[in-house]
Design a protein around this motif. Structure first.
Motif, short mmCIF file in Angstrom:
data_model
loop_
_atom_site.label_atom_id
_atom_site.label_comp_id
_atom_site.label_asym_id
_atom_site.label_seq_id
_atom_site.Cartn_x
_atom_site.Cartn_y
_atom_site.Cartn_z
N ILE A 42 79.47 4.04 41.68
CA ILE A 42 80.85 4.74 42.09
C ILE A 42 81.63 4.91 40.87
O ILE A 42 82.26 6.13 41.07
CB ILE A 42 81.72 3.74 43.03
N TYR A 43 81.78 4.31 39.95
CA TYR A 43 82.31 4.51 38.59
C TYR A 43 81.67 5.91 38.10
O TYR A 43 82.43 7.02 37.71
CB TYR A 43 82.19 3.62 37.70
N ASN A 44 80.53 5.93 37.90
CA ASN A 44 79.87 7.22 37.52
C ASN A 44 80.08 8.49 38.33
O ASN A 44 80.15 9.61 37.89
CB ASN A 44 78.24 6.97 37.14
N LYS A 45 79.94 8.45 39.56
CA LYS A 45 80.17 9.59 40.67
C LYS A 45 81.48 10.10 40.37
O LYS A 45 81.93 11.04 40.48
CB LYS A 45 79.84 9.02 41.96
N THR A 46 82.18 9.01 40.42
CA THR A 46 83.85 9.44 40.17
C THR A 46 83.99 10.23 38.86
O THR A 46 84.72 11.26 38.70
CB THR A 46 84.82 8.11 40.16
N LYS A 47 83.43 9.52 37.65
CA LYS A 47 83.73 10.33 36.52
C LYS A 47 83.12 11.93 36.39
O LYS A 47 83.52 12.82 36.02
CB LYS A 47 82.92 9.64 35.47
N LEU A 48 81.70 12.02 37.17
CA LEU A 48 81.02 13.24 37.31
C LEU A 48 81.99 14.02 38.30
O LEU A 48 82.23 15.34 37.69
CB LEU A 48 79.80 13.11 37.93
N ALA A 49 82.58 13.78 39.32
CA ALA A 49 83.54 14.51 40.20
C ALA A 49 84.69 14.99 39.66
O ALA A 49 84.98 16.30 39.64
CB ALA A 49 83.69 13.88 41.40
N ALA A 50 85.29 14.37 38.65
CA ALA A 50 86.42 14.54 37.98
C ALA A 50 86.12 15.47 36.95
O ALA A 50 86.83 16.71 36.81
CB ALA A 50 87.28 13.24 37.08
N LYS A 51 84.99 15.37 36.15
CA LYS A 51 84.52 16.25 35.20
C LYS A 51 84.30 17.73 35.77
O LYS A 51 84.50 18.84 35.03
CB LYS A 51 83.34 15.66 34.19
N LEU A 52 83.73 17.67 36.90
CA LEU A 52 83.36 18.85 37.56
C LEU A 52 84.43 19.51 38.30
O LEU A 52 84.27 20.66 38.96
CB LEU A 52 82.11 18.70 38.41
N LYS A 53 85.58 18.90 38.06
CA LYS A 53 86.73 19.39 38.62
C LYS A 53 86.60 19.73 40.40
O LYS A 53 87.09 20.35 40.89
CB LYS A 53 87.33 20.64 38.19
N LEU A 54 85.96 18.47 40.90
CA LEU A 54 85.78 18.55 42.40
C LEU A 54 87.10 18.02 42.93
O LEU A 54 88.05 17.22 42.48
CB LEU A 54 84.69 17.65 42.71
N ALA A 55 87.38 18.27 44.17
CA ALA A 55 88.70 17.79 45.09
C ALA A 55 88.56 16.43 45.29
O ALA A 55 89.78 15.92 45.42
CB ALA A 55 88.69 18.60 46.30
N GLY A 56 87.70 15.66 45.02
CA GLY A 56 87.90 14.13 45.21
C GLY A 56 86.54 13.46 45.42
O GLY A 56 85.40 14.15 45.35
N VAL A 57 86.67 12.14 45.57
CA VAL A 57 85.41 11.41 46.05
C VAL A 57 85.65 10.91 47.46
O VAL A 57 86.82 10.65 47.76
CB VAL A 57 85.15 10.38 44.97
N MET A 58 84.74 10.16 48.13
CA MET A 58 84.58 9.69 49.47
C MET A 58 84.15 8.34 49.27
O MET A 58 83.07 8.16 48.86
CB MET A 58 84.03 10.68 50.40
N ILE A 59 84.67 7.73 50.02
CA ILE A 59 84.19 6.22 50.44
C ILE A 59 83.94 6.19 52.00
O ILE A 59 84.79 6.57 52.75
CB ILE A 59 85.10 4.90 50.19
N TRP A 60 82.75 5.81 52.49
CA TRP A 60 82.62 5.83 53.92
C TRP A 60 83.41 5.26 54.69
O TRP A 60 84.02 5.70 55.55
CB TRP A 60 81.20 5.48 54.03
N GLU A 61 83.80 3.81 54.19
CA GLU A 61 84.78 3.02 55.16
C GLU A 61 85.61 2.44 54.19
O GLU A 61 84.96 1.11 53.46
CB GLU A 61 83.91 2.13 55.91
N ALA A 62 86.69 2.49 53.76
CA ALA A 62 87.41 1.80 52.79
C ALA A 62 87.60 0.20 53.11
O ALA A 62 87.70 -0.44 52.39
CB ALA A 62 88.77 2.71 52.74
#
Length: 105
Positions: A42-62
């Motif tokens: 999740i940490y690495n996916k978040t860094k990648l999403a931010a680096k790629l300037k994506l709109a955000g990240v998603m958690i299936w069920e918070a």
């Protein structure tokens, strides 16, 4: 196979200490595993999403993340369920966003 589901909160409690880089756990049945996105993923996916300037990240069920602090609803208090701070997926997202902010600034 039962078709049962298991929450991340269940996993961090049942398999404590759950390594932050774990994304798969053996069920005890040969060739059968539980797959999930652990805190490091999740940490690495978040860094990648931010680096790629994506709109955000998603958690299936918070609600399936473990709780860092007790939560009270009415007269019922739900206790902390994260065995360690680094068990929380929400904290992994927070750490990932802070890391990217430091790199970009």
């Amino acid at each position: 196979r039962t078709g049962d589901w298991t929450t991340y909160e269940d996993l961090v409690q049942k398999y404590h200490p759950l390594k932050s880089n774990a994304d798969r756990l053996a069920t005890g049945t040969p060739h059968e595993y539980i797959g999930f996105n652990g805190a490091d993923t999740i940490y690495n996916k978040t860094k990648l999403a931010a680096k790629l300037k994506l709109a955000g990240v998603m958690i299936w069920e918070a609600g399936q993340d473990c709780r860092l602090v007790p939560v009270t609803h009415g007269i019922t208090t739900h206790v902390r369920t994260c065995p360690q701070d680094n068990s929380s997926l929400f904290l992994a997202i927070d750490r990932g966003m802070k890391k990217v902010s430091l790199i970009c600034n």
